[in-house]
Design a protein around this motif. Structure first.
Motif, mmCIF file in Angstrom:
data_model
loop_
_atom_site.group_PDB
_atom_site.id
_atom_site.type_symbol
_atom_site.label_atom_id
_atom_site.label_comp_id
_atom_site.label_asym_id
_atom_site.label_seq_id
_atom_site.Cartn_x
_atom_site.Cartn_y
_atom_site.Cartn_z
ATOM 1 N N ILE A 196 44.863 13.632 -24.118
ATOM 2 C CA ILE A 196 46.084 14.298 -23.307
ATOM 3 C C ILE A 196 45.344 15.266 -22.239
ATOM 4 O O ILE A 196 44.531 16.139 -22.631
ATOM 5 C CB ILE A 196 46.990 15.102 -24.103
ATOM 6 N N ALA A 197 45.825 15.373 -21.170
ATOM 7 C CA ALA A 197 44.949 16.258 -20.001
ATOM 8 C C ALA A 197 46.028 16.473 -19.112
ATOM 9 O O ALA A 197 47.056 16.112 -18.704
ATOM 10 C CB ALA A 197 43.875 15.140 -19.460
ATOM 11 N N PRO A 198 45.882 17.716 -18.368
ATOM 12 C CA PRO A 198 46.762 18.380 -17.044
ATOM 13 C C PRO A 198 46.535 17.342 -15.978
ATOM 14 O O PRO A 198 45.489 16.564 -15.995
ATOM 15 C CB PRO A 198 45.921 19.583 -16.989
ATOM 16 N N PRO A 199 47.650 17.237 -15.403
ATOM 17 C CA PRO A 199 47.558 16.026 -13.818
ATOM 18 C C PRO A 199 46.321 16.800 -13.146
ATOM 19 O O PRO A 199 45.955 17.966 -13.012
ATOM 20 C CB PRO A 199 48.818 16.669 -13.322
ATOM 21 N N GLY A 200 45.584 15.971 -12.546
ATOM 22 C CA GLY A 200 44.562 16.201 -11.646
ATOM 23 C C GLY A 200 43.225 16.301 -12.362
ATOM 24 O O GLY A 200 42.113 16.305 -11.740
ATOM 25 N N ILE A 201 43.282 15.933 -13.319
ATOM 26 C CA ILE A 201 41.969 15.849 -14.215
ATOM 27 C C ILE A 201 41.070 14.833 -13.849
ATOM 28 O O ILE A 201 39.865 15.027 -13.906
ATOM 29 C CB ILE A 201 42.236 15.503 -15.580
ATOM 30 N N THR A 202 41.476 13.693 -13.199
ATOM 31 C CA THR A 202 40.711 12.743 -12.686
ATOM 32 C C THR A 202 39.773 13.066 -11.348
ATOM 33 O O THR A 202 38.848 12.275 -11.058
ATOM 34 C CB THR A 202 41.336 11.343 -12.345
ATOM 35 N N LEU A 203 40.001 14.257 -10.822
ATOM 36 C CA LEU A 203 39.446 14.706 -9.751
ATOM 37 C C LEU A 203 38.134 15.498 -10.208
ATOM 38 O O LEU A 203 37.159 15.538 -9.532
ATOM 39 C CB LEU A 203 40.226 15.778 -8.981
#
Length: 307
Positions: free
Chosen positions: A147-154
């Protein structure tokens, strides 16, 4: 230097980015609340940003307990961060392949309904932060997703398996900036005051008597939570947030009453509300009412002629 629960990209990092004084300063990433407050106490950091309350899960017990046990700390500001989450995984992972999910405990609690419905047989591995959880996917295969915050794939080469997985899309986390400074921010009319209070005795009506210190002075409470003191069963302290500033006459009078009532009151600070919502007070609790009452008593004690 400012300390925060890291690494970069966490909700705490987002909260610290709202502090004008922190812009351009050094930021120190830590693993838990204890480390952040240790930085402040030791003088390594000017202040630490820590989560204290979530609109879904309530108070953050680790923060509340730390503030109760570490003397000399003051809250100098509060900040709100909307909370949402994604489920991410290593490239090539399919949602149906996920058996174990890594997540910070608070994030996991806010997504458990979605997880139970979508991955009913999944396991959970706790992580130290919302960014550490996805980062660990690239270091270990113990978990299949995080589970991660939005935008983690940046920041990390991961795939998004699902978006907007939080059970409550309106969830907000409240953060506070904690320092050792005893200077109280000036009142704005949209302020909050935080205290920690212990009841003097474990007897019927003790809690009501504590609450009367606020009610009889027109002071509204926005947070009231209990935490075990730890020295015996049934012994609790109360974390209290009240509307108003210590320089407001009604608040100051309530705190005086509270101190007379309780053997242990910790003043954590008066600071501007993050929502900037003006505190509404009826005329019977205006500052001038308290000032006039004190003047009236002073005249009686001094023997001044009565009107």
């Amino acid at each position: 230097m400012y300390s925060y629960l890291g690494p970069a990209g966490t909700f705490t990092w987002v909260a610290l980015a709202q502090v004008p004084e922190a812009a351009g300063a050094e930021w120190h990433s830590v693993n838990n609340v204890g480390e952040a407050l240790d930085d402040v106490v030791s003088g390594r950091s000017v202040a630490a940003m820590i989560a204290i309350e979530n609109s879904v899960e309530g108070g953050v017990s680790a923060t509340q307990d730390a503030l109760a046990k570490i003397p000399g700390l003051r809250i100098i500001g509060e900040y709100l961060v909307p909370v949402n989450f994604q489920l991410v995984a290593r490239p090539g992972t399919r949602l149906e392949d996920v058996k174990v999910v890594s997540a910070h405990p608070v994030a996991y609690a806010q997504c458990h309904l979605w997880l139970d419905a979508t991955l009913p047989s999944h396991g959970h591995i706790p992580s130290t932060s919302n960014v550490a959880a996805p980062a660990e996917l690239l270091e270990s295969d113990i978990a299949d997703a995080a589970i991660a915050p939005p935008g983690i794939t940046l920041h990390y080469p991961l795939d998004v398996l699902a978006e907007d997985i939080a059970d409550n899309p309106d969830a907000v986390t409240r953060f506070v900036l904690v320092a050792q400074s005893t200077a109280i921010p000036p009142r704005t009319g949209a302020d909050k005051t935080s205290v920690i209070v212990e009841l003097p005795t474990d007897q019927p009506g003790a809690l009501v008597e504590m609450l009367e210190q606020f009610a009889t002075r027109g002071v509204n409470l926005s947070l009231l939570e209990s935490r075990p003191i730890g020295d015996a069963l049934g012994r609790y302290r109360f974390i209290v947030d009240l509307d108003g500033h210590v320089h407001d006459e009604r608040v100051a009078d309530a705190l005086l009453g509270l101190k007379r009532f309780s053997p242990n009151v910790q003043f954590l600070g008066s600071y501007p509300r993050a929502d900037k919502q003006t505190v509404e007070v009826t005329s019977r609790y205006d500052d001038q009412v308290f000032i006039d009452a004190r003047d009236w008593l002073r005249d009686i004690l001094s023997g001044a002629p009565l009107d």
